[in-house]
Scaffold this motif. Structure first.
Motif, mmCIF file in Angstrom:
data_model
loop_
_atom_site.group_PDB
_atom_site.id
_atom_site.type_symbol
_atom_site.label_atom_id
_atom_site.label_comp_id
_atom_site.label_asym_id
_atom_site.label_seq_id
_atom_site.Cartn_x
_atom_site.Cartn_y
_atom_site.Cartn_z
ATOM 1 N N LEU A 122 1.004 -1.317 -0.194
ATOM 2 C CA LEU A 122 0.080 0.028 -0.093
ATOM 3 C C LEU A 122 0.977 0.947 -0.154
ATOM 4 C CD1 LEU A 122 -2.964 -0.871 2.635
ATOM 5 C CD2 LEU A 122 -2.849 -1.615 0.349
ATOM 6 N N VAL A 123 0.004 2.316 -0.338
ATOM 7 C CA VAL A 123 1.101 3.740 -0.733
ATOM 8 C C VAL A 123 1.540 4.290 0.770
ATOM 9 C CG1 VAL A 123 -1.110 5.010 0.314
ATOM 10 C CG2 VAL A 123 1.060 5.354 -1.948
ATOM 11 N N VAL A 124 1.166 3.678 2.519
ATOM 12 C CA VAL A 124 1.754 4.216 3.279
ATOM 13 C C VAL A 124 2.970 3.826 3.312
ATOM 14 C CG1 VAL A 124 -0.884 5.093 3.973
ATOM 15 C CG2 VAL A 124 -0.184 2.522 4.119
ATOM 16 N N ASN A 125 3.101 2.158 2.827
ATOM 17 C CA ASN A 125 4.215 1.090 3.558
ATOM 18 C C ASN A 125 5.618 2.523 2.120
ATOM 19 O OD1 ASN A 125 6.197 0.181 4.039
ATOM 20 N ND2 ASN A 125 5.409 -1.919 3.214
ATOM 21 N N HIS A 126 5.685 3.540 3.048
ATOM 22 C CA HIS A 126 6.928 4.317 1.982
ATOM 23 C C HIS A 126 8.550 3.331 1.927
ATOM 24 C CE1 HIS A 126 4.123 7.268 1.215
ATOM 25 N NE2 HIS A 126 3.956 7.377 3.124
ATOM 26 N N GLN A 127 8.422 2.720 3.178
ATOM 27 C CA GLN A 127 10.015 1.682 2.740
ATOM 28 C C GLN A 127 9.601 1.077 1.722
ATOM 29 O OE1 GLN A 127 10.475 -0.023 6.542
ATOM 30 N NE2 GLN A 127 11.977 2.101 7.346
ATOM 31 N N VAL A 128 8.872 0.755 1.134
ATOM 32 C CA VAL A 128 8.534 0.105 -0.442
ATOM 33 C C VAL A 128 7.979 0.531 -1.135
ATOM 34 C CG1 VAL A 128 7.388 -2.821 -0.927
ATOM 35 C CG2 VAL A 128 8.045 -2.378 1.457
ATOM 36 N N SER A 129 7.051 1.967 -1.198
ATOM 37 C CA SER A 129 6.306 2.265 -2.052
ATOM 38 C C SER A 129 7.266 3.722 -2.592
ATOM 39 C CB SER A 129 4.811 2.580 -2.063
ATOM 40 O OG SER A 129 4.669 3.750 -1.031
ATOM 41 N N HIS A 130 7.921 3.918 -1.583
ATOM 42 C CA HIS A 130 8.971 5.057 -1.506
ATOM 43 C C HIS A 130 8.131 6.377 -2.503
ATOM 44 C CE1 HIS A 130 12.394 2.757 -0.495
ATOM 45 N NE2 HIS A 130 12.328 1.620 -1.057
ATOM 46 N N LEU A 131 8.293 6.389 -3.663
ATOM 47 C CA LEU A 131 7.548 7.917 -4.513
ATOM 48 C C LEU A 131 6.705 7.337 -5.532
ATOM 49 C CD1 LEU A 131 10.956 10.040 -4.838
ATOM 50 C CD2 LEU A 131 9.525 9.962 -2.700
ATOM 51 N N SER A 132 6.318 5.985 -5.315
ATOM 52 C CA SER A 132 5.694 5.776 -6.210
ATOM 53 C C SER A 132 3.844 5.565 -5.168
ATOM 54 C CB SER A 132 5.679 4.041 -6.371
ATOM 55 O OG SER A 132 4.326 4.329 -6.986
ATOM 56 N N ILE A 133 3.032 7.218 -5.053
ATOM 57 C CA ILE A 133 1.978 7.411 -4.525
ATOM 58 C C ILE A 133 0.955 7.448 -5.088
ATOM 59 C CG2 ILE A 133 3.325 8.437 -2.726
ATOM 60 C CD1 ILE A 133 2.427 10.897 -3.851
ATOM 61 N N ALA A 134 0.373 6.012 -6.046
ATOM 62 C CA ALA A 134 -0.650 6.069 -7.126
ATOM 63 C C ALA A 134 -1.711 6.252 -6.183
ATOM 64 C CB ALA A 134 -0.752 5.664 -7.648
ATOM 65 N N GLU A 135 -2.797 5.548 -5.932
ATOM 66 C CA GLU A 135 -4.007 4.659 -5.020
ATOM 67 C C GLU A 135 -5.204 4.719 -5.826
ATOM 68 O OE1 GLU A 135 -4.488 5.641 -0.863
ATOM 69 O OE2 GLU A 135 -3.704 7.364 -0.864
ATOM 70 N N PRO A 136 -5.695 3.726 -5.364
ATOM 71 C CA PRO A 136 -7.107 3.389 -6.179
ATOM 72 C C PRO A 136 -7.900 4.861 -5.690
ATOM 73 C CG PRO A 136 -6.554 1.393 -5.141
ATOM 74 C CD PRO A 136 -5.004 2.857 -4.571
ATOM 75 N N MET A 137 -8.814 4.749 -6.775
ATOM 76 C CA MET A 137 -9.847 5.818 -6.898
ATOM 77 C C MET A 137 -9.546 7.733 -6.861
ATOM 78 S SD MET A 137 -12.299 3.737 -3.848
ATOM 79 C CE MET A 137 -11.230 3.751 -2.811
ATOM 80 N N ILE A 138 -8.234 7.828 -6.890
ATOM 81 C CA ILE A 138 -8.074 9.007 -7.251
ATOM 82 C C ILE A 138 -8.524 9.430 -7.894
ATOM 83 C CG2 ILE A 138 -5.978 10.460 -7.901
ATOM 84 C CD1 ILE A 138 -6.378 10.013 -4.524
ATOM 85 N N MET A 139 -9.324 11.053 -8.172
ATOM 86 C CA MET A 139 -9.460 11.776 -9.035
ATOM 87 C C MET A 139 -9.068 13.285 -9.413
ATOM 88 S SD MET A 139 -14.458 11.144 -9.133
ATOM 89 C CE MET A 139 -14.394 9.849 -8.549
ATOM 90 N N SER A 140 -9.378 13.574 -11.141
ATOM 91 C CA SER A 140 -8.490 14.897 -11.148
ATOM 92 C C SER A 140 -8.271 15.881 -10.017
ATOM 93 C CB SER A 140 -8.621 15.622 -11.794
ATOM 94 O OG SER A 140 -8.525 16.644 -12.555
ATOM 95 N N ARG A 141 -9.716 16.176 -9.281
ATOM 96 C CA ARG A 141 -9.651 16.803 -7.765
ATOM 97 C C ARG A 141 -8.602 16.574 -6.717
ATOM 98 N NH1 ARG A 141 -14.186 13.621 -6.791
ATOM 99 N NH2 ARG A 141 -15.290 15.476 -8.424
#
Length: 448
Positions: A200-219
């Motif tokens: 998941l994006v909250v695990n920054h030790q693994v996700s690092h700067l890949s912070i895309a998330e499901p359900m994200i919209m333009s806003r």
């Protein structure tokens, strides 16, 4: 009971348990999230249905916070289940042709590496070679988060295989998983920022700067931009002033699928999208030196999904729940034409924003990539849908398709606007792999 329905029932029970136990940890969690949000300019408010938000940032309430924590708990649990069966998922995907063919070790990387990193870091984005990129990042929705890349049922679309995603995944190398980070790692082995595993994006030790998330919209772009800036400032691996950074942005699928039909005037939604892009890009331009942005132009989902054949019941349900604005038996011919025109205007906004003079600076540029705008449903020689390109929800991309899109994006980064690829049918990985040349060693970053 089938595996899919058994999993859904188990997840429902889990969410009830998580909801019951949430109160014990609420104060500690709220304090931590409040401090983080305050550091990037957001303040959690008490929900009030009569209150209208007049600020630039979206209204964020205690309900949003608690619901997000519940969803994170559920998504984390389903991902843990998937990781326990990762080899089985991998083998099934291979059998079904949903994985790219592994490149043998005796086959060399398609491009020569001579002069692909500058002896001294360039001061102009126009002199940027592939090996000059030190930091890579990705923001966007579930397609960038890698949802459903490996699957057995539509239920697996909840799982984020972030390390395999085309824009931010860096598991293994280009031979096994062709991603943009895995391509750039060849030119600069010290590249940093890509996801090193599936998390998941909250695990920054693994996700690092890949912070895309499901359900994200333009806003949500402005919020994601603020989070990215905050992460870069805090990360000791990132030299904000010296390092050249590449950010890939891919958003719009959820807006077009599940939001556009709730606007009284669809053009207002398109205009809002333009404002969202400008605000997010201005924030990044003013706070992140030496930044190049890849903007993936939204696909024509209506066109892509219009020729699907042999759709399973689970896919039928997913399409009508997750993309009800575009895929619905209730849409009239006039409504379909209107949605098609809205999609076209949305795509034109992406292209136009990238060309604005305010985003063409010495150390900042945006490249718009229309590579999947004309993508149609892939077909087999017998006229049936080529399901190898889809997850089992018949919507998200398989790993094979992520590899195809990575290859296309790489090619597009080396070509001027009038030559950027816009195929109707996605080419296979390595079918055409462009390389920097002695005559043109730089990434093409200015509109033609």
């Amino acid at each position: 009971m089938s595996n899919m329905y058994r999993n859904i029932f188990a997840l429902f029970v889990l969410m009830l348990i998580a909801s019951t136990n949430a109160g014990a940890h609420r104060n500690r969690r709220e304090n931590r999230s409040d401090r983080f949000l305050a550091s990037i300019g957001l303040k959690v408010r008490r929900y009030n249905p009569r209150q209208l938000d007049s600020h630039d940032l979206p209204l964020y309430t205690n309900i949003d916070r608690d619901l997000r924590q519940l969803l994170l708990t559920a998504r984390g649990t389903t991902l843990n289940w998937a990781m326990q069966n990762i080899e089985s998922l991998n083998q099934r995907s291979k059998r079904e042709g949903k994985m790219q063919k592994v490149v043998p070790s005796q086959v060399s990387f398609p491009c020569p590496l001579n002069n692909t990193r500058s002896p001294i870091a360039p001061t102009s984005v126009e002199r940027l070679r592939p090996g000059d990129i030190d930091i890579i990042a990705a923001i966007g929705d579930s397609l960038s988060a890698g949802n459903g890349i490996m699957s057995t049922t539509a239920f697996d679309m909840l799982n984020e295989f972030r390390g395999l995603a085309f824009s931010g995944g860096g598991i293994a190398d280009w031979r096994t998983y062709l991603t943009l980070p895995n391509i750039l790692k060849v030119f600069n082995p010290k590249l940093y920022g890509y996801a090193t595993g599936n998390s998941l994006v909250v695990n920054h030790q693994v996700s690092h700067l890949s912070i895309a998330e499901p359900m994200i919209m333009s806003r949500d772009l402005l919020y994601q931009a603020r989070v990215l800036i905050d992460l870069m400032r805090r990360d000791p691996h990132v030299d904000l002033q010296r390092h050249w950074k590449l950010l890939t942005v891919f958003v719009g699928n959820n807006d077009l699928c599940s939001d556009i039909c709730y606007w009284n005037d669809p053009q207002s939604a398109v205009d809002q999208h333009a404002r969202d892009l400008r605000k997010a890009f201005r924030l990044l331009r003013d706070n992140v030196p030496r930044l190049l942005i890849n903007l993936i132009v939204a696909p024509n989902i209506q066109l892509t999904m219009s020729r699907l054949t042999g759709i399973s019941l689970q896919c039928f349900m997913v399409h009508r729940l997750a993309c009800n604005c575009l895929i619905s038996d209730r849409l009239s011919s006039a409504q379909r034409r209107q949605r098609q025109e809205t999609i076209h205007r949305w795509q034109q906004v992406d292209l136009a924003i990238a060309r604005l003079p305010e985003f063409q600076r010495k150390d900042f540029a945006i490249i718009a990539h229309p590579m999947i705008t004309n993508m149609t449903t892939p077909m087999l020689p017998n006229g049936e849908t080529d399901w190898r390109l889809f997850s089992h929800d018949c919507f998200h991309f398989s790993q094979r398709t992520h590899a195809m899109v990575s290859n296309l994006l790489w090619n597009s980064m080396l070509l001027p606007d009038d030559q950027k690829p816009k195929p109707n049918v996605l080419p296979q990985p390595f079918q055409w792999f462009r390389c920097p040349s002695e005559d043109q060693p730089y990434l093409v970053v200015r509109p033609s």
